[in-house]
Design a protein around this motif. Structure first.
Motif, PDB file in Angstrom:
ATOM      1  N   VAL A 103      44.513  47.532  33.798  1.00 15.23           N
ATOM      2  CA  VAL A 103      45.432  46.406  33.860  1.00 15.23           C
ATOM      3  C   VAL A 103      46.139  46.424  35.214  1.00 15.23           C
ATOM      4  O   VAL A 103      46.972  47.297  35.468  1.00 15.23           O
ATOM      5  N   SER A 105      48.622  44.767  38.204  1.00 15.94           N
ATOM      6  CA  SER A 105      49.927  44.107  38.122  1.00 15.94           C
ATOM      7  C   SER A 105      49.794  42.590  38.032  1.00 15.94           C
ATOM      8  O   SER A 105      50.609  41.932  37.389  1.00 15.94           O
ATOM      9  N   LEU A 108      49.696  41.168  34.457  1.00 16.03           N
ATOM     10  CA  LEU A 108      50.869  41.298  33.592  1.00 16.03           C
ATOM     11  C   LEU A 108      51.581  39.964  33.399  1.00 16.03           C
ATOM     12  O   LEU A 108      51.647  39.137  34.299  1.00 16.03           O
ATOM     13  N   GLN A 112      54.777  40.515  27.610  1.00 13.74           N
ATOM     14  CA  GLN A 112      53.473  40.975  27.135  1.00 13.74           C
ATOM     15  C   GLN A 112      53.608  42.307  26.401  1.00 13.74           C
ATOM     16  O   GLN A 112      54.369  43.180  26.802  1.00 13.74           O
ATOM     17  N   ILE A 124      56.103  44.637  28.465  1.00 13.16           N
ATOM     18  CA  ILE A 124      56.182  44.394  29.895  1.00 13.16           C
ATOM     19  C   ILE A 124      57.259  43.346  30.171  1.00 13.16           C
ATOM     20  O   ILE A 124      57.362  42.354  29.457  1.00 13.16           O
ATOM     21  N   ALA A 130      58.515  44.143  37.986  1.00 12.70           N
ATOM     22  CA  ALA A 130      57.742  44.641  36.853  1.00 12.70           C
ATOM     23  C   ALA A 130      58.376  45.897  36.259  1.00 12.70           C
ATOM     24  O   ALA A 130      58.814  46.799  36.978  1.00 12.70           O
ATOM     25  N   VAL A 132      58.090  48.448  32.383  1.00 11.32           N
ATOM     26  CA  VAL A 132      57.476  48.715  31.084  1.00 11.32           C
ATOM     27  C   VAL A 132      58.502  49.467  30.243  1.00 11.32           C
ATOM     28  O   VAL A 132      58.997  50.521  30.651  1.00 11.32           O
TER      29      VAL A 132
END
Length: 162
Positions: A103, A105, A108, A112, A124, A130, A132
């Motif tokens: 996956v 960036s 994303l 998600q 996410i 970004a 997590v």
């Protein structure tokens, strides 16, 4: 002159491609082992017996906590997880940082959900860069031969361990 310029540009492209291919020849564990700021993660992966798995075919996406992220855990947490009798807990924590797919960036999306190898989901966020489960992505899209690594600033814990 035009032909010489074309040859120089072509040569530079070939050299550039060979460097990127060499960088991608390392698997996720080799890449982490060659990165000083991920040495605690490598120690934990070894203690959990996950070297062979994360060196395997993949593809994997690893959200890799830095040494500072491990140091920020409550006092004694890391030492406790590294004990042989707590190997199952350590495996759970580490595999919560792994997705069984590559996956990038750019893949994303805000909000998600992604199922981890551990079995539970991470969320996410893209609101403030970004992240997590609240851990900010400090460096994204580090390609490896068997997936991709995103360096994060916190260790994320599975909900079942909180």
């Amino acid at each position: 002159m035009k032909k010489l310029l074309k040859s120089i540009v072509l040569g530079a492209l070939i050299i550039g491609m060979s460097f990127s291919v060499k960088a991608q020849n390392k698997n996720i564990v080799e890449l982490a082992a060659g990165t000083e700021s991920l040495s605690t993660l490598v120690t934990a992966v070894k203690a959990a017996g996950l070297v062979e798995t994360l060196s395997g075919k993949g593809p994997f996406t690893v959200f890799a906590p830095t040494n500072e992220a491990f140091e920020a855990l409550p006092k004694g947490t890391l030492e406790s997880l590294l004990k042989p009798e707590n190997k199952d807990k350590l495996v759970a924590v580490l595999t919560y940082h792994v997705i069984g797919a590559k996956v990038m960036s750019t893949d994303l999306k805000e909000g998600q959900k992604a199922k981890t190898v551990q079995g539970e989901e991470v969320t996410i966020s893209l609101k403030y860069g970004a992240s997590v489960n609240g851990a900010k992505v400090a460096k994204a899209d580090i390609n490896a031969s068997n997936g991709v690594v995103h360096v994060i600033d916190k260790v994320i814990l599975p909900p079942s361990m909180k």
